[in-house]
Every structure is written in structure tokens, then in C-alpha cells.
Design a protein around this motif. Sequence first.
Motif, PDB file in Angstrom:
ATOM      1  N   MET A   1       0.822  -1.200   0.000  1.00  0.00           N
ATOM      2  CA  MET A   1       0.000   0.000   0.000  1.00  0.00           C
ATOM      3  C   MET A   1       0.862   1.258   0.000  1.00  0.00           C
ATOM      4  SD  MET A   1      -3.062   1.170   0.154  1.00  0.00           S
ATOM      5  CE  MET A   1      -4.012   2.532   0.673  1.00  0.00           C
ATOM      6  N   THR A   2       1.941   1.230   0.779  1.00  0.00           N
ATOM      7  CA  THR A   2       2.797   2.401   0.879  1.00  0.00           C
ATOM      8  C   THR A   2       3.482   2.692  -0.446  1.00  0.00           C
ATOM      9  OG1 THR A   2       3.163   1.906   3.208  1.00  0.00           O
ATOM     10  CG2 THR A   2       4.679   3.439   2.180  1.00  0.00           C
ATOM     11  N   THR A   3       3.950   1.654  -1.140  1.00  0.00           N
ATOM     12  CA  THR A   3       4.637   1.900  -2.404  1.00  0.00           C
ATOM     13  C   THR A   3       3.660   2.414  -3.468  1.00  0.00           C
ATOM     14  OG1 THR A   3       4.374  -0.428  -3.013  1.00  0.00           O
ATOM     15  CG2 THR A   3       6.451   0.217  -2.004  1.00  0.00           C
ATOM     16  N   LEU A   4       2.414   1.974  -3.433  1.00  0.00           N
ATOM     17  CA  LEU A   4       1.417   2.490  -4.358  1.00  0.00           C
ATOM     18  C   LEU A   4       1.189   3.981  -4.111  1.00  0.00           C
ATOM     19  CD1 LEU A   4      -0.777   2.073  -6.537  1.00  0.00           C
ATOM     20  CD2 LEU A   4      -2.342   1.559  -4.658  1.00  0.00           C
ATOM     21  N   LEU A   5       1.108   4.367  -2.840  1.00  0.00           N
ATOM     22  CA  LEU A   5       0.937   5.788  -2.515  1.00  0.00           C
ATOM     23  C   LEU A   5       2.142   6.607  -2.943  1.00  0.00           C
ATOM     24  CD1 LEU A   5      -0.772   5.544   0.982  1.00  0.00           C
ATOM     25  CD2 LEU A   5      -1.807   6.205  -1.182  1.00  0.00           C
ATOM     26  N   VAL A   6       3.332   6.027  -2.812  1.00  0.00           N
ATOM     27  CA  VAL A   6       4.543   6.720  -3.253  1.00  0.00           C
ATOM     28  C   VAL A   6       4.477   6.975  -4.756  1.00  0.00           C
ATOM     29  CG1 VAL A   6       7.027   6.434  -3.612  1.00  0.00           C
ATOM     30  CG2 VAL A   6       6.021   5.934  -1.384  1.00  0.00           C
ATOM     31  N   TYR A   7       4.082   5.967  -5.518  1.00  0.00           N
ATOM     32  CA  TYR A   7       3.976   6.141  -6.970  1.00  0.00           C
ATOM     33  C   TYR A   7       2.905   7.162  -7.333  1.00  0.00           C
ATOM     34  CZ  TYR A   7       7.075   2.197  -7.748  1.00  0.00           C
ATOM     35  OH  TYR A   7       8.162   1.374  -7.779  1.00  0.00           O
ATOM     36  N   LEU A   8       1.787   7.166  -6.618  1.00  0.00           N
ATOM     37  CA  LEU A   8       0.735   8.138  -6.893  1.00  0.00           C
ATOM     38  C   LEU A   8       1.181   9.566  -6.584  1.00  0.00           C
ATOM     39  CD1 LEU A   8      -2.494   6.291  -5.715  1.00  0.00           C
ATOM     40  CD2 LEU A   8      -1.825   6.872  -8.045  1.00  0.00           C
ATOM     41  N   VAL A   9       1.896   9.746  -5.464  1.00  0.00           N
ATOM     42  CA  VAL A   9       2.433  11.074  -5.133  1.00  0.00           C
ATOM     43  C   VAL A   9       3.362  11.541  -6.247  1.00  0.00           C
ATOM     44  CG1 VAL A   9       3.966  12.331  -3.562  1.00  0.00           C
ATOM     45  CG2 VAL A   9       2.169  10.883  -2.636  1.00  0.00           C
ATOM     46  N   ARG A  10       4.238  10.656  -6.687  1.00  0.00           N
ATOM     47  CA  ARG A  10       5.182  11.033  -7.740  1.00  0.00           C
ATOM     48  C   ARG A  10       4.472  11.376  -9.039  1.00  0.00           C
ATOM     49  NH1 ARG A  10      10.102   6.827  -6.619  1.00  0.00           N
ATOM     50  NH2 ARG A  10      11.072   8.099  -5.015  1.00  0.00           N
ATOM     51  N   ILE A  11       3.502  10.575  -9.435  1.00  0.00           N
ATOM     52  CA  ILE A  11       2.800  10.817 -10.700  1.00  0.00           C
ATOM     53  C   ILE A  11       2.053  12.147 -10.660  1.00  0.00           C
ATOM     54  CG2 ILE A  11       0.858  10.022 -12.101  1.00  0.00           C
ATOM     55  CD1 ILE A  11       1.830   7.146 -11.513  1.00  0.00           C
ATOM     56  N   VAL A  12       1.360  12.415  -9.565  1.00  0.00           N
ATOM     57  CA  VAL A  12       0.583  13.650  -9.460  1.00  0.00           C
ATOM     58  C   VAL A  12       1.498  14.866  -9.524  1.00  0.00           C
ATOM     59  CG1 VAL A  12      -0.812  15.020  -7.859  1.00  0.00           C
ATOM     60  CG2 VAL A  12      -1.390  12.649  -8.279  1.00  0.00           C
ATOM     61  N   SER A  58       6.767  24.601 -11.000  1.00  0.00           N
ATOM     62  CA  SER A  58       7.217  23.357 -11.622  1.00  0.00           C
ATOM     63  C   SER A  58       8.401  22.752 -10.865  1.00  0.00           C
ATOM     64  CB  SER A  58       7.590  23.630 -13.076  1.00  0.00           C
ATOM     65  OG  SER A  58       8.044  22.477 -13.706  1.00  0.00           O
ATOM     66  N   LEU A  59       9.367  23.579 -10.513  1.00  0.00           N
ATOM     67  CA  LEU A  59      10.530  23.073  -9.774  1.00  0.00           C
ATOM     68  C   LEU A  59      10.148  22.573  -8.379  1.00  0.00           C
ATOM     69  CD1 LEU A  59      13.279  25.650 -10.769  1.00  0.00           C
ATOM     70  CD2 LEU A  59      13.126  23.241 -11.432  1.00  0.00           C
ATOM     71  N   LEU A  60       9.253  23.272  -7.708  1.00  0.00           N
ATOM     72  CA  LEU A  60       8.784  22.808  -6.395  1.00  0.00           C
ATOM     73  C   LEU A  60       8.050  21.477  -6.510  1.00  0.00           C
ATOM     74  CD1 LEU A  60       7.555  26.110  -4.740  1.00  0.00           C
ATOM     75  CD2 LEU A  60       9.475  24.697  -4.022  1.00  0.00           C
ATOM     76  N   SER A  61       7.260  21.333  -7.556  1.00  0.00           N
ATOM     77  CA  SER A  61       6.546  20.068  -7.767  1.00  0.00           C
ATOM     78  C   SER A  61       7.517  18.930  -8.027  1.00  0.00           C
ATOM     79  CB  SER A  61       5.568  20.198  -8.934  1.00  0.00           C
ATOM     80  OG  SER A  61       4.591  21.148  -8.646  1.00  0.00           O
ATOM     81  N   LEU A  62       8.567  19.203  -8.789  1.00  0.00           N
ATOM     82  CA  LEU A  62       9.584  18.170  -9.008  1.00  0.00           C
ATOM     83  C   LEU A  62      10.282  17.784  -7.707  1.00  0.00           C
ATOM     84  CD1 LEU A  62      11.291  19.185 -12.371  1.00  0.00           C
ATOM     85  CD2 LEU A  62       9.900  17.165 -11.910  1.00  0.00           C
ATOM     86  N   GLY A  63      10.532  18.777  -6.856  1.00  0.00           N
ATOM     87  CA  GLY A  63      11.144  18.482  -5.561  1.00  0.00           C
ATOM     88  C   GLY A  63      10.264  17.616  -4.685  1.00  0.00           C
ATOM     89  N   VAL A  64       8.981  17.922  -4.658  1.00  0.00           N
ATOM     90  CA  VAL A  64       8.042  17.106  -3.880  1.00  0.00           C
ATOM     91  C   VAL A  64       7.983  15.698  -4.448  1.00  0.00           C
ATOM     92  CG1 VAL A  64       5.600  16.800  -3.296  1.00  0.00           C
ATOM     93  CG2 VAL A  64       6.659  19.037  -3.064  1.00  0.00           C
ATOM     94  N   ILE A  70      10.989   9.545  -0.939  1.00  0.00           N
ATOM     95  CA  ILE A  70      12.245   8.943  -0.491  1.00  0.00           C
ATOM     96  C   ILE A  70      12.411   9.115   1.018  1.00  0.00           C
ATOM     97  CG2 ILE A  70      14.760   9.170  -0.608  1.00  0.00           C
ATOM     98  CD1 ILE A  70      14.401   9.868  -3.575  1.00  0.00           C
ATOM     99  N   ILE A  71      12.092  10.300   1.525  1.00  0.00           N
ATOM    100  CA  ILE A  71      12.200  10.547   2.966  1.00  0.00           C
ATOM    101  C   ILE A  71      11.261   9.627   3.738  1.00  0.00           C
ATOM    102  CG2 ILE A  71      11.708  12.249   4.773  1.00  0.00           C
ATOM    103  CD1 ILE A  71      12.678  14.386   2.763  1.00  0.00           C
ATOM    104  N   GLY A  72      10.024   9.486   3.245  1.00  0.00           N
ATOM    105  CA  GLY A  72       9.059   8.625   3.929  1.00  0.00           C
ATOM    106  C   GLY A  72       9.475   7.171   3.939  1.00  0.00           C
ATOM    107  N   LEU A  73       9.948   6.663   2.807  1.00  0.00           N
ATOM    108  CA  LEU A  73      10.351   5.253   2.750  1.00  0.00           C
ATOM    109  C   LEU A  73      11.613   4.993   3.563  1.00  0.00           C
ATOM    110  CD1 LEU A  73       9.573   4.361  -0.955  1.00  0.00           C
ATOM    111  CD2 LEU A  73       8.283   3.775   1.088  1.00  0.00           C
TER     112      LEU A  73
END
Length: 128
Positions: A1-12, A58-64, A70-73
Motif C-alpha cells: 500500500m505504501t509503495t502504491l501511494l509513493v507512486y501516486l504522489v510522484r505521478i501527481v 514546476s521546480l517545487l513540484s519536481l522536488g516534492v 524517499i524521505i518517507g520510505l
Amino acid sequence: MTTLLVYLVRIVYWLAAALGTVAAIAITASMLIAERAPQTAWFWGVTLTVGMFFAGVSLLSLGVAHYLPIIGLDTLGNLDERRAGSVGRGWSRRSIILIIAGSMLCLMLLVCVYAILERINQDSAVFG
């Protein structure tokens, strides 16, 4: 579940970064494309300032998209099993909040990009 949320955060947030980049480029290009674009320093300053704002978003979104998952995992990986469960639930909640906020940001950027492109389609600069 956590890795799915990580991928969703990245995609968004990658989508938000792409939309911010398109907005920045389109605003700046509108001064060059339009036939009746005012060529005064004031309009160029406003256009470049707003373009830099969208580039900053755009740069802030890339940072997020890159650093927060990575910090969460890493945090979850460094805890023992007893504490990882409670931190994992908190991380899941924060990830969902990030996904909702990023989706709202994408929606706002999508409306901005649509308005910019519609203004360019009318053969005039975004500002001016």
C-alpha cells in the motif's frame, strides 16, 4: 500500500511539474507569437515574472515528487516493526493529503494552461 501511494504522489506531482512548465513556456512564447503584442518593458517584465512563477511551481513540484517519497520510505525502513506500523499509518495519511493537494494543484494549472492557450489562440499576447 505504501509503495502504491509513493507512486501516486510522484505521478501527481510530475504532472503538476509538466503543466507548470507548459504554462511558463506558453506565457513567454505568447509575446513572440502574437502579432499585436506590446513590446514595452512593462509587459515583458510582467510576462517574464509570471513565467518564472510557473517555472518555480514546476521546480517545487519536481522536488516534492522526488524527495518526499524517499524521505518517507527511508524513515519507515529505519524503524523497528512495532513503531513502523504507527508511522506507516501516519505516512499513508500524509501521502493521501499530498495526493489530494497535488490533484488540486494540477486542476488549477490545467485551467491556467487552458486560459493561456485560449488567449494565444485569439492571436494576442497573454498580457497586453
